[in-house]
Design a protein around this motif. Sequence first.
Motif, PDB file in Angstrom:
ATOM      1  N   ASP A 158      45.846 -75.246 -14.162  1.00 26.26           N
ATOM      2  CA  ASP A 158      45.064 -75.160 -15.398  1.00 26.26           C
ATOM      3  C   ASP A 158      43.586 -75.495 -15.205  1.00 26.26           C
ATOM      4  OD1 ASP A 158      47.505 -74.695 -16.597  1.00 26.26           O
ATOM      5  OD2 ASP A 158      47.255 -76.206 -18.164  1.00 26.26           O
ATOM      6  N   SER A 159      43.180 -75.863 -13.979  1.00 26.04           N
ATOM      7  CA  SER A 159      41.849 -76.467 -13.801  1.00 26.04           C
ATOM      8  C   SER A 159      40.933 -75.777 -12.787  1.00 26.04           C
ATOM      9  CB  SER A 159      42.018 -77.935 -13.390  1.00 26.04           C
ATOM     10  OG  SER A 159      42.804 -78.647 -14.300  1.00 26.04           O
ATOM     11  N   PRO A 160      40.915 -74.451 -12.705  1.00 29.56           N
ATOM     12  CA  PRO A 160      39.963 -73.831 -11.779  1.00 29.56           C
ATOM     13  C   PRO A 160      38.541 -73.943 -12.315  1.00 29.56           C
ATOM     14  CG  PRO A 160      40.968 -72.151 -13.166  1.00 29.56           C
ATOM     15  CD  PRO A 160      41.644 -73.462 -13.507  1.00 29.56           C
ATOM     16  N   PRO A 161      37.523 -73.801 -11.456  1.00 37.01           N
ATOM     17  CA  PRO A 161      37.555 -73.736  -9.990  1.00 37.01           C
ATOM     18  C   PRO A 161      37.791 -75.110  -9.390  1.00 37.01           C
ATOM     19  CG  PRO A 161      35.438 -72.979 -10.893  1.00 37.01           C
ATOM     20  CD  PRO A 161      36.177 -73.620 -11.999  1.00 37.01           C
ATOM     21  N   TYR A 162      37.833 -75.178  -8.037  1.00 36.28           N
ATOM     22  CA  TYR A 162      38.295 -76.382  -7.366  1.00 36.28           C
ATOM     23  C   TYR A 162      37.268 -77.000  -6.428  1.00 36.28           C
ATOM     24  CZ  TYR A 162      42.581 -74.501  -9.275  1.00 36.28           C
ATOM     25  OH  TYR A 162      43.521 -74.007 -10.133  1.00 36.28           O
ATOM     26  N   LEU A 163      37.622 -78.186  -5.941  1.00 35.97           N
ATOM     27  CA  LEU A 163      36.801 -79.112  -5.185  1.00 35.97           C
ATOM     28  C   LEU A 163      35.760 -79.718  -6.129  1.00 35.97           C
ATOM     29  CD1 LEU A 163      37.376 -79.915  -2.275  1.00 35.97           C
ATOM     30  CD2 LEU A 163      35.272 -78.781  -1.590  1.00 35.97           C
ATOM     31  N   HIS A 164      34.995 -80.671  -5.650  1.00 39.86           N
ATOM     32  CA  HIS A 164      34.126 -81.451  -6.535  1.00 39.86           C
ATOM     33  C   HIS A 164      32.916 -80.679  -7.015  1.00 39.86           C
ATOM     34  CE1 HIS A 164      32.578 -81.909  -2.476  1.00 39.86           C
ATOM     35  NE2 HIS A 164      31.416 -82.221  -2.984  1.00 39.86           N
ATOM     36  N   ASP A 165      32.659 -79.472  -6.444  1.00 42.41           N
ATOM     37  CA  ASP A 165      31.475 -78.706  -6.842  1.00 42.41           C
ATOM     38  C   ASP A 165      31.786 -77.247  -7.165  1.00 42.41           C
ATOM     39  OD1 ASP A 165      32.006 -77.756  -4.317  1.00 42.41           O
ATOM     40  OD2 ASP A 165      30.016 -78.203  -3.488  1.00 42.41           O
ATOM     41  N   ASP A 166      33.056 -76.913  -7.440  1.00 44.53           N
ATOM     42  CA  ASP A 166      33.452 -75.570  -7.885  1.00 44.53           C
ATOM     43  C   ASP A 166      33.401 -74.517  -6.785  1.00 44.53           C
ATOM     44  OD1 ASP A 166      33.861 -76.408 -10.524  1.00 44.53           O
ATOM     45  OD2 ASP A 166      31.800 -75.963 -11.113  1.00 44.53           O
ATOM     46  N   ARG A 167      33.263 -74.893  -5.523  1.00 41.08           N
ATOM     47  CA  ARG A 167      33.081 -73.873  -4.486  1.00 41.08           C
ATOM     48  C   ARG A 167      34.334 -73.048  -4.213  1.00 41.08           C
ATOM     49  NH1 ARG A 167      32.067 -77.762   0.720  1.00 41.08           N
ATOM     50  NH2 ARG A 167      31.053 -78.995  -0.915  1.00 41.08           N
ATOM     51  N   LEU A 168      35.514 -73.557  -4.600  1.00 38.73           N
ATOM     52  CA  LEU A 168      36.776 -72.865  -4.341  1.00 38.73           C
ATOM     53  C   LEU A 168      37.295 -72.280  -5.648  1.00 38.73           C
ATOM     54  CD1 LEU A 168      38.352 -75.609  -2.050  1.00 38.73           C
ATOM     55  CD2 LEU A 168      36.984 -73.620  -1.371  1.00 38.73           C
ATOM     56  N   LEU A 169      37.375 -70.963  -5.731  1.00 41.75           N
ATOM     57  CA  LEU A 169      37.679 -70.306  -7.002  1.00 41.75           C
ATOM     58  C   LEU A 169      39.163 -70.271  -7.328  1.00 41.75           C
ATOM     59  CD1 LEU A 169      35.190 -67.286  -6.918  1.00 41.75           C
ATOM     60  CD2 LEU A 169      34.825 -69.620  -7.760  1.00 41.75           C
ATOM     61  N   THR A 170      40.020 -70.248  -6.312  1.00 42.25           N
ATOM     62  CA  THR A 170      41.460 -70.143  -6.544  1.00 42.25           C
ATOM     63  C   THR A 170      42.217 -71.164  -5.696  1.00 42.25           C
ATOM     64  OG1 THR A 170      41.888 -68.566  -4.750  1.00 42.25           O
ATOM     65  CG2 THR A 170      41.200 -67.640  -6.880  1.00 42.25           C
TER      66      THR A 170
ATOM     67  N   GLY B  12      46.106 -66.001 -17.644  1.00 39.40           N
ATOM     68  CA  GLY B  12      46.494 -65.688 -16.283  1.00 39.40           C
ATOM     69  C   GLY B  12      45.805 -66.578 -15.255  1.00 39.40           C
ATOM     70  N   VAL B  13      46.541 -66.869 -14.191  1.00 40.91           N
ATOM     71  CA  VAL B  13      46.010 -67.638 -13.069  1.00 40.91           C
ATOM     72  C   VAL B  13      45.521 -66.659 -12.010  1.00 40.91           C
ATOM     73  CG1 VAL B  13      46.566 -69.287 -11.237  1.00 40.91           C
ATOM     74  CG2 VAL B  13      47.561 -69.568 -13.527  1.00 40.91           C
ATOM     75  N   GLN B  14      44.306 -66.845 -11.530  1.00 45.36           N
ATOM     76  CA  GLN B  14      43.733 -65.906 -10.571  1.00 45.36           C
ATOM     77  C   GLN B  14      44.411 -66.006  -9.213  1.00 45.36           C
ATOM     78  OE1 GLN B  14      41.251 -63.446 -11.131  1.00 45.36           O
ATOM     79  NE2 GLN B  14      41.859 -63.957 -13.231  1.00 45.36           N
ATOM     80  N   ALA B  15      44.667 -64.838  -8.620  1.00 45.97           N
ATOM     81  CA  ALA B  15      45.436 -64.743  -7.386  1.00 45.97           C
ATOM     82  C   ALA B  15      44.539 -64.477  -6.185  1.00 45.97           C
ATOM     83  CB  ALA B  15      46.470 -63.624  -7.505  1.00 45.97           C
ATOM     84  N   GLY B  16      45.019 -64.892  -5.030  1.00 49.00           N
ATOM     85  CA  GLY B  16      44.423 -64.480  -3.774  1.00 49.00           C
ATOM     86  C   GLY B  16      43.202 -65.253  -3.333  1.00 49.00           C
ATOM     87  N   VAL B  17      42.871 -65.076  -2.064  1.00 46.72           N
ATOM     88  CA  VAL B  17      41.684 -65.697  -1.489  1.00 46.72           C
ATOM     89  C   VAL B  17      40.469 -64.905  -1.931  1.00 46.72           C
ATOM     90  CG1 VAL B  17      40.510 -66.306   0.657  1.00 46.72           C
ATOM     91  CG2 VAL B  17      42.999 -66.492   0.501  1.00 46.72           C
ATOM     92  N   ARG B  18      39.467 -65.585  -2.470  1.00 49.15           N
ATOM     93  CA  ARG B  18      38.270 -64.919  -2.968  1.00 49.15           C
ATOM     94  C   ARG B  18      37.046 -65.142  -2.079  1.00 49.15           C
ATOM     95  NH1 ARG B  18      39.164 -62.929  -7.987  1.00 49.15           N
ATOM     96  NH2 ARG B  18      41.420 -62.790  -8.340  1.00 49.15           N
TER      97      ARG B  18
END
Length: 454
Positions: free
Chosen positions: A411-423, A76-82
């Motif tokens: 397929d590639s969470p989390p995001y940005l170059h340092d993982d700060r964005l979870l979804t 599953g792909v995680q939903a919503g703003v975290r």
Amino acid sequence: MKNSIRHPLFYIVISFITSLLFSNTSIAAEEDFNSLVKRLQADKPKFAKRQQNLLNERYDLADRIVQGVTMSRGKGVQAGVRVKLPAGTSWEKLASLSPEEIKNKNLWPAGFLPLPHPHHEAGGMIFPRFLIDETKKQTDRDLTRFDLDFDLPNHLLPEFPAPIYLTTRPDLGDVSQGQLVTLTNFYDLFKDILNPKQLEGLRLLVTPFPQQQFNATGDRRSLKPHQGVACFDCHANGHTNASTHTVGDIRPNEHRHRIDTPTLRGLNIQRLFGSQRALKTVEDFTEFEQRAAYFDGAPADATLKGTNILERGSQVHFMSEFQSILDFPPAPKLNIYGKLDATKASGSELRGQDVFFGKGQCASCHIPPYYTDNLMHNLKVERFFKEVTINGRKASADGPIKTFPLRGIKDSPPYLHDDRLLTLADTVEFFNLVLELKLEKQEKDDLVAFLLTL
């Protein structure tokens, strides 16, 4: 004046002494290993609690998935703003303010600040438990660190093991057959698919070599002397499992970024490597990782702990040849130009595509069909917040960051170059503020729907 000619050994000695002087680690006064283990294990709960408190303060960590959408093998792909908002505000109110107002009122969401390493002062490679367990099962090599554990919950990470798609054999689909590819099974899985050079390159990518925290010296972070780390320990199956590290080319330590391990899928269409280093070839990056990144950019440590000097003309070339045939996952709703086939896409997805190429300004950097411009851009996020140090990480200017491809991005969470964005929803909110887009809620929802089709 007559020129003096020195023996080549002179320069090797001088280089080694210089690296000793300028290394940020000390190998001269080595602590007794048993004392080191005892001290760091005693500190481990304190730093784990500190990091968990930070994550809970910044994010909603619940397991909440997008209905009807999965990663390539079904996770599953995680939903919503975290990311949690400051009290008394909303995303709409925040987007109506200027960067100066957000900064002066201290309203920049904490989850949009750089994310520290699980123990930023210590740094080093750290792996999710599922990777540790499967690697131990297959190879009897234990990637557990006695001083710290990985921090993010499994449901927020990429699926494991990830499928492998090859540009040379798209007819085969996932060639991993649902297995984590290691030294124990790579030959049986790939002997009839790869040519001899590619097969040798894959062998090297799954072969462990000494690394800063995993080696045979008394300054390691494994309980037993260790063979080391393989490229595919982080880039599992040529993708990513969200293993993290701190970058080796920034000093002082508080300015070093936590690393988001990028996928190696689609490497053949990229022209820059490393989130900020701007290395120009896969070969450069492969060699750099072994000589420097494995040892936090400290050549003296690399010499002591057993650096693996790869031969450029064969080993490095063979490794890059395999990496360059790793393909993106299928995207059945996209046409040959990388845009949506209107007969297959929903209304929300099509509206999201319009936002992507229009008001959202996404295509200014993320150009189809692979959704990258192969350039670097400085987002200047520091204009939104005052410099602050959190858990050993100083939030300040990030500088230019490469444009990563968006193909297969779900397929590639989390995001940005340092993982700060979870979804992906977090990512849309982040760029809505950073680019000052003032997107409406429906536009943001549609944009996420489009990103999920890539």
